[in-house]
Design an enzyme around this catalytic site. Structure first.
Site, short mmCIF file in Angstrom:
data_model
loop_
_atom_site.label_atom_id
_atom_site.label_comp_id
_atom_site.label_asym_id
_atom_site.label_seq_id
_atom_site.Cartn_x
_atom_site.Cartn_y
_atom_site.Cartn_z
N ASP A 122 -1.02 5.43 -6.70
CA ASP A 122 -1.46 4.56 -5.61
C ASP A 122 -1.48 3.11 -6.11
O ASP A 122 -1.93 2.84 -7.22
CB ASP A 122 -2.87 4.98 -5.16
N ASP B 73 0.85 -1.18 0.00
CA ASP B 73 0.00 0.00 0.00
C ASP B 73 0.89 1.24 0.00
O ASP B 73 1.44 1.61 1.03
CB ASP B 73 -0.92 -0.01 1.22
#
Ligand SMILES: *[C@@H]1O[C@H](CO)[C@@H](O)[C@H](O)[C@H]1NC(C)=O
Ligand SMILES: *[C@@H]1O[C@H](CO)[C@@H](O)[C@H](O)[C@H]1NC(C)=O
Ligand SMILES: *[C@@H]1O[C@H](CO)[C@@H](O)[C@H](O)[C@H]1NC(C)=O
Length: 442
Positions: free
Chosen positions: A322, A120
């Site tokens: 992301d 992440d």
């Protein structure tokens, strides 16, 4: 209280299943500082049965589920980007944050206890479920601190304990305990320190949240390796090993081998790679902001109002890369401009598929889409710009507008658009690089 980066990112993590699925899945171990990257929903993922199984679910339904999970991810990222509070309580919803799409193998403790962790890039923390965690998913392979000779509790009163939400120090407990809300769950964790093994490296004395109790149904099925760049992040804690530098190549979610890589440290990184400066947002130090200037569709630029792409640390507006979002989301005025230009070029009747509003029956001659960042142009190959259903019946533009019911100020360059590229995160030199690279095993 001043916002603390650790809190902000109290993103999540949970267990990991140790299961191996398909006979063709590559089970070779990781070498040097390079880790293999798996797609969470692919045939080689232990999470494959949950929540999606492409072999029993149609590709369209699979995509719709992913896109639905993305919506929650976007709400989460928006809350990170815009909230002023140090810890962001999340609204109820079973998939909040819950779209970790890429996994690596890791080990915690001495001797090494195997774990799978979701990557992440927008989070700083690592969370790992502890054995005996009440309410954690049973598929989890949990961390047993008592079996590790390098485990240390992080005591109450330590500087790190002041960084966590709702710290408490139960009488007789050696460690700083804290709790937080995650989706419809409340999670209690203890701050722990132990060795984190990645490929052949060991990060000694790594501080993370060891989950001891979870209520509610929102706890995701695997652990989390936050690769954000905040002051207390994994990157900061491993700075002497990796100099806050890493790159990854994310494999396509249909590829069987799942032979992507996560390469930690400045060694072996591409030398000739186009880069764009990373922008710092002091309010949200973890996020990888870049300056997206224009988007070209075929030979023309989409007529995007300049404000829709502008970076603004105060509001959190701007563009980030992301790894946890599947499909690129642009704020509505930017997305609509791109979509309209795309439709003008394709000149065919448009249909929709769930949240994807620009779909066509059968194959299309699609215009190339190019993102122009400061100093770096990235032209998306068709496989990164279009979704094609298995049967070939439908082709969709693989992007969407950001959800409109929250502060939608963030443009997110998501994993589908990054697949089969090497993406370099070079924090010391404040730059992010992108180069085409088929993700084959290292
Ligand atoms: C969370 O921690 C706070 C502070 O220690 C405590 O008052 C609260 O009851 C805890 N909440 C839950 C649900 O455990
Ligand atoms: C998987 O990897 C093997 C060996 O690297 C290769 O021979 C095979 O073609 C790959 N399969 C797919 C579907 O990419
Ligand atoms: C990006 O592409 C535009 C249009 O072709 C060009 O004018 C510009 O110089 C390119 N930028 C870089 C850094 O290559």
């Amino acid at each position: 209280m001043a916002p603390s980066p650790l809190l902000l990112v109290m993103a999540m993590a949970m267990a990991m299943a140790v299961a191996v699925a398909h006979p063709q899945c590559d089970t070779a171990s990781d070498a040097s500082s390079t880790l293999r990257v798996f797609h969470a929903y692919g045939p080689c993922s232990p999470l494959r049965q949950q929540p999606f199984d492409p072999s029993t679910t149609s590709f369209e339904d699979f995509l719709l589920d992913l896109a639905d999970a993305d919506r929650s991810r976007l709400l989460y990222l928006s809350s990170l980007a815009t909230a002023r509070r140090s810890f962001v309580p999340l609204a109820s919803g079973s998939k909040l944050l819950g779209t970790p799409t890429y996994l690596v193998r890791a080990g915690v403790g001495t001797p090494r206890q195997p774990m799978l962790l979701a990557l992440d890039t927008s989070s700083d923390a690592a969370w790992i479920p502890a054995s005996g965690c009440a309410g954690c998913p049973t598929s989890a392979s949990a961390y047993a601190p008592q079996r590790s000779t390098t485990y240390r509790p992080v005591p109450c009163g330590s500087a790190q304990c002041r960084q966590v939400p709702n710290p408490s120090c139960p009488a007789g407990s050696p460690s700083c305990s804290f709790n937080f809300t995650y989706g419809s769950s409340t999670v209690r964790a203890a701050l722990a320190q132990d060795s984190l093994s990645l490929a052949s490296d060991v990060v000694a004395g790594y501080t993370f949240g060891s989950l001891v109790q979870a209520t509610g149904g929102s706890v995701p099925p695997q652990g989390l390796l936050g690769l954000g760049r905040g002051p207390l992040s994994f990157l900061s804690q491993s700075r002497s090993l990796y100099a806050s530098t890493f790159s990854y190549c994310l494999p396509g979610f249909r590829s069987l081998n799942f032979s992507g890589t996560l390469r930690l440290g400045p060694w072996g990184q591409p030398i000739r790679i186009k880069t764009t400066p990373l922008l710092a947002n002091p309010h949200r130090p973890s996020l990888y902001y870049v300056a997206l200037r224009r988007i070209r569709v075929g030979r023309r630029y989409a007529s995007i109002p300049p404000g829709a792409l502008a970076f603004d640390p105060q509001t959190g507006a701007g563009t980030i890369f992301d790894s946890g979002t599947m499909f690129t989301r642009l704020v509505a005025p930017a997305y609509e401009a791109v979509r309209d230009e795309f439709r003008r070029r394709v000149r065919r009747p448009v249909t929709s598929l769930g949240g994807f509003d620009t779909c066509y029956e059968g194959p299309i001659a699609a215009p190339a889409i190019a993102f122009e960042f400061d100093g770096m142009n990235v032209t998306l190959p068709a496989e990164n710009a279009l979704i094609r259903s298995s049967s070939g019946a439908l082709t969709c533009l693989a992007m969407a507008a950001a959800p409109d019911n929250v502060n939608s100020v963030l443009n997110v360059i998501a994993s589908m658009q990054q697949q089969n590229h090497r993406v370099l995160f070079d924090v010391p030199n404040a730059r992010l690089g992108v180069a085409r690279e088929p993700c084959t095993a290292a």
